[in-house]
Design an enzyme around this catalytic site. Sequence first.
Site, short mmCIF file in Angstrom:
data_model
loop_
_atom_site.label_atom_id
_atom_site.label_comp_id
_atom_site.label_asym_id
_atom_site.label_seq_id
_atom_site.Cartn_x
_atom_site.Cartn_y
_atom_site.Cartn_z
N GLU A 98 10.35 6.23 -17.56
CA GLU A 98 9.22 7.01 -18.06
C GLU A 98 8.88 6.61 -19.50
OE1 GLU A 98 9.94 11.06 -15.38
OE2 GLU A 98 10.49 11.05 -17.51
N SER A 119 15.80 19.21 -16.60
CA SER A 119 14.92 20.38 -16.55
C SER A 119 15.51 21.51 -17.36
CB SER A 119 14.70 20.83 -15.11
OG SER A 119 13.98 22.04 -15.06
N HIS A 148 0.83 -1.21 0.00
CA HIS A 148 0.00 0.00 0.00
C HIS A 148 0.87 1.27 0.00
CE1 HIS A 148 -3.74 -2.27 0.99
NE2 HIS A 148 -2.89 -3.05 1.65
N LYS A 152 19.00 18.97 -12.07
CA LYS A 152 17.93 17.98 -11.95
C LYS A 152 18.12 16.88 -12.99
CE LYS A 152 12.92 17.88 -11.21
NZ LYS A 152 12.49 16.79 -12.09
#
Length: 462
Positions: A327, A314, A184, A320
């Site tokens: 992805e 980014s 969970h 970053k």
Amino acid sequence: MSENSYRVERDSMGELQVPADARWGAQTQRAVLNFPISGLVMPRAFIRALGLIKAAAARVNLDLGLLDPGRAQAIATSAMAVAEGRYDRHFPIDVFQTGSGTSTNMNANEVIAHLAAESSGLAVHANDHVNMCQSSNDSIPTAIHVSAALELKEQLLPALEKLADSIETRARETSAMVTTGRTHLMDAMPVTIGQELSGWARQIRHGRARIETVLPRLHALAQGGTAVGTGINAHPEFGARFAVELGQRTGIEFRTSENYFESMSCQDTAVELSGQLKTLAVSLMKIANDLRWMNSGPLAGLGEIALPALQPGSSIMPGKVNPVIPEAVAMVAAQVMGNDLTISIAGQSGNFQLNVMLPVITYNLLQSIEIIANSSSILADSAIRGFQVNESRLKQALDKNPILVTALNSVIGYEQGAAIAKRAYREGKPILEVARQMTELPESRLRELLDPANLTKGGIKK
């Protein structure tokens, strides 16, 4: 269009202007004019399969004494040139075309006839010679099976083997690295990184095995059924001989269908294969998302692993770095799931003796195979093989994991364990420290019971 930029071609409907340098004929040109819909054309793998089919048919027709040696050789040679991709730009017809794929079948027939006539100096007819003993209604279903079978053999199945091997290698390398389990998305009992990865590897191996179960039906070919499954205008031995000939040329054990009426009126095998690809996509989505979570942060997220830094993340935030490979894999999985829905709907369009959504089934099925194969290989090379484990971060989280108290249940009972866990969480203290204060168990016994490494034993059957 200037006088020198086109030539006049003829078919049963009359004359038509065709670009002067086009190898296709009137029927292809009509389809180009009729279907300016998407700009998407039939996949390379499918054109390859059509070329192989036309070459095999010419050789079988020669053996059966139906086609003379000069034309048969010219057709087979020209068809192989098509299969090799040397004339792909001469296959311009949109995917969204006549539902039987007749336009694309005639496109192949016309291009091959043009090339064969040019090379041999003989009159070669697209229908009478190149399409001999064939129909679009059996050739296109056959091409779907042949193209998918070749792509599975040459691309997807090796890519999945590579991915599973890569994951299993990393599982062995991380078999002693203990981390906090999560159910969970909440802290749970500990597992090793290797155990987590072993689950991924088994998913991929099961996905590969599921695809292999489809192969016997995929290797059954409709060729020989011609127009409606009765084999009209085809030699009685054509279908069986064709399957043997094609099998010898591809190394795949193709066979003629046991029932042409089934093979031509439905696309159940394509639907079945797409369903297995969808299952595999679900597995890849799970793996990709696990990697994204494990890599999250690096400070405010889990930060358990660091994926290879591949590109700036980014345009505005310097330094970053994003988990770009997982992805991309997740997007591939989403596309395959969507393709499966399209194929399922198209599979329902088997009206009487013919399915009439064959081109869109072809496009989506072959795209799913291609992008899963490519993304699986990239996931292995650019994510699985190179991620680094942040062991200090793992230990930090484990030391404060109140769920470790589960190991004390059989000794102190569930209720007292719950009280210990709540206090440890509330006070931000290690579970060992709180258990030492709230139980009479010796510290040595507590350390033994609460050792995270000891709590990860089992779970994998040898």
